[in-house]
Design an enzyme around this catalytic site. Structure first.
Site, PDB file in Angstrom:
ATOM      1  N   GLU A 173      -0.907  -6.503  -1.007  1.00  0.00           N
ATOM      2  CA  GLU A 173      -1.928  -6.067  -0.321  1.00  0.00           C
ATOM      3  C   GLU A 173      -3.238  -6.369  -0.086  1.00  0.00           C
ATOM      4  O   GLU A 173      -3.983  -6.355  -1.057  1.00  0.00           O
ATOM      5  CB  GLU A 173      -1.804  -3.884  -0.424  1.00  0.00           C
ATOM      6  N   GLU A 353       7.434  -0.330   0.873  1.00  0.00           N
ATOM      7  CA  GLU A 353       6.806   0.286  -0.035  1.00  0.00           C
ATOM      8  C   GLU A 353       6.494   1.576   1.393  1.00  0.00           C
ATOM      9  O   GLU A 353       6.103   0.823   2.669  1.00  0.00           O
ATOM     10  CB  GLU A 353       5.180   0.633  -0.307  1.00  0.00           C
TER      11      GLU A 353
END
Length: 455
Positions: A173, A353
């Site tokens: 991320e 995720e």
């Protein structure tokens, strides 16, 4: 979408499809100053008054550094085929450069070997936000030199672990590191500068590309990729102002990372928006960033609704919300995966995720987290629907294995499918973990039946 229909048809998930659970080092390991570990930017950020909602830190977390063997037993007992974890850079190279810490490297070697002994594939993430503080003191990700220190770090880990891990993701991320860490400033290192954030985002992508090139040159056999947090962006209204802002915000969240990775350029509308704050790009940078990948990791939690006014009340939609205040919107995952598949020439994607925080309570040795069971079930169904529409998917991983330190929220938010009593460190499988285990058992049985019947 008839979720049950897709969940019951195992052939939507090919037999090589990877099912897993995910964690990150800082959130679970604890032992923040044990066995030669150096400080990370998150160790430092936790000391800032008011930075963490409950005033906590990662010093103890889930004591995974001491309890890793029993935690891996839990992973194996779930029946997953993969465990996604991150390495703490300051644990293995405390200063970010210079001497390596043998005790830290030994820990991850034991972890990887422990996974393999239990029949679980290790999926390694190099950087899940915990940059060594010593590198931050020299400018951190805003300093181009950190790019080269990251490549050294990647090669050092490959030397110790590369022959045994199935997958290496460079960064987790980068949007979060750049935007929350350097523009909004509510994540470590707590900087508030749009120009710095833009430069950080470029250096993260550049370090990714150069690390992949270097690992390939070393003969790395693990699959190489990057993990992005992505969402479909939708306009709050049909007003021209909202629609225009939605295009821009899609550019800042999705295209700013996807375009250089897969098209070799930054989106022009975002570059225009940044103006003088746009990153400094050297010759050859974009070619390095576009180095071909073996996989793309996608982290998905909710959609992004955009208003030109800068604020949209999430309660307006009437959708259920998680304990983070995020809409539960599984169809957004299908929309996102299909859009990425249509707009880019991609390697297989993994949902690296996906999960929800809910107010879990331990009741007579059980945690009845039915909202999380529903969340996971519907999002697996959303992946199946994307595959039905032709999207190449390699796997799905639940976030998270354990309740843990949830960054600026401290220990107030629980994402785990395993409940952690922080006072005793006792682990309890929640109903969601039991559901996931049973689901994977059914998937395996169905796949075996499909193979035996030739379907």
């Amino acid at each position: 979408m008839n979720t049950a229909l897709f969940l019951d048809q195992a052939h939507h998930f090919h037999k090589e499809f990877v099912w897993g659970v995910a964690t990150s080092a800082f959130q679970i390991e604890g032992a923040s100053r044990t066995d030669g570990k150096g400080l990370s930017i998150w160790d430092t950020f936790c000391e800032v008054p008011g930075a963490i909602a409950d005033g906590s830190n990662g010093d103890v977390a889930c004591e995974h550094y001491q309890r890793w063997q029993s935690d891996l037993d839990i992973v194996a007992n779930l029946g997953v085929s993969a465990y996604r974890f991150s390495v703490s850079w300051p644990r293995v190279r405390p200063g970010g450069s210079g001497e390596w810490n043998s005790k830290g490297l030994d820990f991850y070697e034991r972890l990887v070997d422990g996974l393999l002994q239990r029949g679980v594939a290790p999926y390694l993430t190099l950087n899940h936000w915990d940059l060594p503080q010593e590198l931050q003191d020299q400018g951190g990700w805003a300093n181009r030199d950190t790019v080269h220190r990251f490549v050294e770090y990647a090669l050092g880990l490959h030397q110790r672990l590369g022959d045994r891990v199935a997958s290496i993701a460079t960064h987790n991320e980068p949007w979060v590191m750049a935007m929350l860490g350097h523009e909004i400033g509510n994540f470590a290192p707590g900087i508030k500068s749009r120009a710095v954030a833009a430069q950080v985002s470029h250096h993260l992508l550049l370090s990714h590309g150069l690390a992949v090139q270097a690992l390939r040159a070393e003969g790395c056999k693990a699959e190489l990729g990057i993990v992005l947090n992505l969402s479909p962006t939708q306009s709050a209204t049909d007003s021209p102002e909202d629609l225009a802002r939605t295009v821009l915000e899609d550019g800042r969240l999705v295209r700013w990372y996807m375009d250089p990775l897969f098209k070799g350029s930054y989106p022009s509308d975002v570059m225009d928006f940044l103006g003088d704050d746009a990153p400094k790009i050297h010759a050859g940078d974009l070619e390095a960033i576009q180095t071909p990948l073996d996989f793309l990791g996608v982290n998905y939690y909710t959609r992004s609704v955009i208003s030109a006014a800068g604020h949209w009340d999430v309660k307006q939609s009437g959708l259920e919300l998680s304990d983070m205040g995020w809409e539960i919107y599984p169809e957004g995952l299908t929309q996102l995966l299909v859009r990425l598949h249509q707009d880019y020439a991609l390697p297989p994607m993994f949902v690296t995720e996906n999960g929800g925080a809910f107010k879990d309570e331990l009741d007579n040795g059980r945690v009845h987290d039915l909202p999380r069971v529903k969340y996971i079930k519907e999002h697996i169904g959303a992946v199946a629907e994307a595959m039905r529409q032709g999207v190449k998917m390699g796997g799905y991983m639940v976030w998270s294995l354990l309740d843990n330190f949830e960054w600026a929220s401290g220990y107030e938010k629980r994402f785990g499918i395993v409940y952690v009593d922080y006072a005793t460190q006792q682990r309890t499988l929640k109903d969601s973990a039991l559901w996931y285990r049973n689901f994977l058992q059914r998937q395996k049985a169905s796949s075996l039946m499909a193979v035996s019947t030739g379907d």
